[in-house]
Design a protein around this motif. Structure first.
Motif, PDB file in Angstrom:
ATOM      1  N   MET A 252     -32.722  -3.239  39.579  1.00 45.16           N
ATOM      2  CA  MET A 252     -33.343  -4.163  40.522  1.00 45.16           C
ATOM      3  C   MET A 252     -32.380  -4.512  41.650  1.00 45.16           C
ATOM      4  N   ASN A 253     -32.943  -4.899  42.752  1.00 46.67           N
ATOM      5  CA  ASN A 253     -32.153  -5.240  43.917  1.00 46.67           C
ATOM      6  C   ASN A 253     -32.329  -6.732  44.175  1.00 46.67           C
ATOM      7  N   PHE A 254     -31.238  -7.482  44.214  1.00 43.86           N
ATOM      8  CA  PHE A 254     -31.341  -8.908  44.455  1.00 43.86           C
ATOM      9  C   PHE A 254     -30.064  -9.384  45.128  1.00 43.86           C
ATOM     10  N   GLU A 255     -30.172 -10.520  45.785  1.00 43.93           N
ATOM     11  CA  GLU A 255     -29.009 -11.108  46.438  1.00 43.93           C
ATOM     12  C   GLU A 255     -28.441 -12.168  45.519  1.00 43.93           C
ATOM     13  N   PHE A 256     -27.118 -12.282  45.537  1.00 45.52           N
ATOM     14  CA  PHE A 256     -26.486 -13.330  44.746  1.00 45.52           C
ATOM     15  C   PHE A 256     -25.244 -13.827  45.473  1.00 45.52           C
ATOM     16  N   ASN A 257     -24.841 -15.018  45.133  1.00 48.05           N
ATOM     17  CA  ASN A 257     -23.573 -15.513  45.656  1.00 48.05           C
ATOM     18  C   ASN A 257     -22.780 -16.105  44.491  1.00 48.05           C
ATOM     19  N   ILE A 258     -21.480 -16.167  44.696  1.00 48.65           N
ATOM     20  CA  ILE A 258     -20.582 -16.653  43.655  1.00 48.65           C
ATOM     21  C   ILE A 258     -19.858 -17.876  44.183  1.00 48.65           C
ATOM     22  N   ARG A 259     -19.751 -18.870  43.324  1.00 53.33           N
ATOM     23  CA  ARG A 259     -18.988 -20.058  43.689  1.00 53.33           C
ATOM     24  C   ARG A 259     -18.339 -20.659  42.447  1.00 53.33           C
ATOM     25  N   LYS A 260     -17.345 -21.483  42.707  1.00 53.14           N
ATOM     26  CA  LYS A 260     -16.656 -22.189  41.632  1.00 53.14           C
ATOM     27  C   LYS A 260     -17.557 -23.321  41.139  1.00 53.14           C
ATOM     28  N   ALA A 261     -17.597 -23.494  39.838  1.00 53.21           N
ATOM     29  CA  ALA A 261     -18.428 -24.541  39.251  1.00 53.21           C
ATOM     30  C   ALA A 261     -17.808 -25.920  39.448  1.00 53.21           C
ATOM     31  N   THR A 262     -18.668 -26.925  39.504  1.00 51.10           N
ATOM     32  CA  THR A 262     -18.237 -28.321  39.566  1.00 51.10           C
ATOM     33  C   THR A 262     -18.874 -29.073  38.400  1.00 51.10           C
ATOM     34  N   VAL A 263     -18.531 -30.353  38.271  1.00 52.03           N
ATOM     35  CA  VAL A 263     -19.137 -31.142  37.186  1.00 52.03           C
ATOM     36  C   VAL A 263     -20.657 -31.209  37.323  1.00 52.03           C
ATOM     37  N   GLN A 264     -21.180 -31.014  38.541  1.00 50.93           N
ATOM     38  CA  GLN A 264     -22.640 -31.012  38.724  1.00 50.93           C
ATOM     39  C   GLN A 264     -23.302 -29.788  38.055  1.00 50.93           C
ATOM     40  N   ASP A 265     -22.510 -28.799  37.698  1.00 49.08           N
ATOM     41  CA  ASP A 265     -23.041 -27.572  37.097  1.00 49.08           C
ATOM     42  C   ASP A 265     -22.980 -27.566  35.571  1.00 49.08           C
ATOM     43  N   ILE A 266     -22.550 -28.653  34.972  1.00 51.98           N
ATOM     44  CA  ILE A 266     -22.328 -28.673  33.523  1.00 51.98           C
ATOM     45  C   ILE A 266     -23.561 -28.233  32.742  1.00 51.98           C
ATOM     46  N   GLU A 267     -24.731 -28.720  33.112  1.00 51.42           N
ATOM     47  CA  GLU A 267     -25.939 -28.375  32.330  1.00 51.42           C
ATOM     48  C   GLU A 267     -26.226 -26.873  32.399  1.00 51.42           C
ATOM     49  N   GLU A 268     -25.981 -26.260  33.550  1.00 52.11           N
ATOM     50  CA  GLU A 268     -26.193 -24.809  33.682  1.00 52.11           C
ATOM     51  C   GLU A 268     -25.163 -24.026  32.871  1.00 52.11           C
ATOM     52  N   ILE A 269     -23.919 -24.478  32.871  1.00 50.59           N
ATOM     53  CA  ILE A 269     -22.883 -23.821  32.067  1.00 50.59           C
ATOM     54  C   ILE A 269     -23.263 -23.907  30.588  1.00 50.59           C
ATOM     55  N   ILE A 270     -23.700 -25.080  30.165  1.00 53.10           N
ATOM     56  CA  ILE A 270     -24.112 -25.266  28.767  1.00 53.10           C
ATOM     57  C   ILE A 270     -25.298 -24.361  28.441  1.00 53.10           C
ATOM     58  N   ARG A 271     -26.274 -24.288  29.354  1.00 54.24           N
ATOM     59  CA  ARG A 271     -27.471 -23.460  29.117  1.00 54.24           C
ATOM     60  C   ARG A 271     -27.079 -22.007  28.847  1.00 54.24           C
ATOM     61  N   LEU A 272     -26.199 -21.450  29.685  1.00 52.46           N
ATOM     62  CA  LEU A 272     -25.812 -20.050  29.498  1.00 52.46           C
ATOM     63  C   LEU A 272     -24.893 -19.878  28.287  1.00 52.46           C
ATOM     64  N   ARG A 273     -24.064 -20.882  28.012  1.00 52.93           N
ATOM     65  CA  ARG A 273     -23.206 -20.821  26.817  1.00 52.93           C
ATOM     66  C   ARG A 273     -24.072 -20.769  25.551  1.00 52.93           C
ATOM     67  N   LEU A 274     -25.143 -21.556  25.529  1.00 48.07           N
ATOM     68  CA  LEU A 274     -26.055 -21.529  24.384  1.00 48.07           C
ATOM     69  C   LEU A 274     -26.777 -20.190  24.271  1.00 48.07           C
ATOM     70  N   GLU A 275     -27.164 -19.607  25.402  1.00 45.89           N
ATOM     71  CA  GLU A 275     -27.797 -18.279  25.365  1.00 45.89           C
ATOM     72  C   GLU A 275     -26.830 -17.264  24.759  1.00 45.89           C
ATOM     73  N   LEU A 276     -25.552 -17.345  25.147  1.00 48.56           N
ATOM     74  CA  LEU A 276     -24.526 -16.462  24.595  1.00 48.56           C
ATOM     75  C   LEU A 276     -24.412 -16.663  23.086  1.00 48.56           C
ATOM     76  N   PHE A 277     -24.299 -17.912  22.659  1.00 48.54           N
ATOM     77  CA  PHE A 277     -24.171 -18.201  21.224  1.00 48.54           C
ATOM     78  C   PHE A 277     -25.381 -17.705  20.437  1.00 48.54           C
ATOM     79  N   LYS A 278     -26.567 -17.875  21.000  1.00 50.49           N
ATOM     80  CA  LYS A 278     -27.780 -17.407  20.316  1.00 50.49           C
ATOM     81  C   LYS A 278     -27.769 -15.885  20.189  1.00 50.49           C
ATOM     82  N   GLU A 279     -27.362 -15.214  21.267  1.00 49.02           N
ATOM     83  CA  GLU A 279     -27.285 -13.756  21.246  1.00 49.02           C
ATOM     84  C   GLU A 279     -26.301 -13.267  20.178  1.00 49.02           C
TER      85      GLU A 279
END
Length: 157
Positions: free
Chosen positions: A2-29
């Motif tokens: 697939m073709n998609f655009e993405f950007n990369i940035r450093k996480a901040t405390v405002q991103d904690i819930e997203e970091i947790i969400r992906l960490r849980l997906e990893l743990f489940k996998e």
């Protein structure tokens, strides 16, 4: 592919819930979280850890986003150990929490995030970066110069 655009940035405390969400997906996998109770425990403990560690730069994370949605994450714990010949400052980084949402895999996101981690390490004076690689991650880490040492992989920069 697939073709998609993405950007990369450093996480901040405002991103904690997203970091947790992906960490849980990893743990489940990986089968490391198997019930809602375990998920709740990990979520609470991780949130508490990240609130402090992201604020004081003990934990650094880079995120890949597509359409403002986090699709890939990296994590890096910084710590200082007593100096030794190969690392006279003693500053090290442990890479962890590398995870890409399945439908975005194979697009180079993990590589870009890892490159950002390595650049950040160079900027702040980290001498040794190490990790425990999954079978899927080994080829990427080798390409970026990591080598095996016991059951770890490491990179001196």
């Amino acid at each position: 592919m697939m073709n998609f655009e993405f950007n990369i940035r450093k996480a901040t405390v405002q991103d904690i819930e997203e970091i947790i969400r992906l960490r849980l997906e990893l743990f489940k996998e990986l089968g490391e979280v198997q019930s809602e109770q375990e998920e709740a425990c990990v979520t609470t403990a991780t949130r508490k850890y990240l609130e402090e560690a992201l604020s004081n730069n003990e934990f650094i994370s880079f995120l890949a986003l597509s359409n403002d949605k986090v699709i890939s994450v990296s994590g890096m714990v910084l710590f200082k150990r007593p100096p030794y010949l190969d690392n006279l400052k003693g500053l090290e980084a442990y890479i962890m929490n590398m995870y890409t949402v399945p439908q975005y895999r194979g697009q180079g996101l993990a590589r870009k995030l890892l490159e950002n981690c390595i650049e950040e390490c160079k900027k702040i004076g980290v001498k040794r970066i190490w990790l425990h690689a999954s079978d899927d991650g080994i080829p990427l880490y080798k390409k970026l110069g990591f080598s095996f040492k016991d059951n770890e992989m490491e990179l001196f920069i």
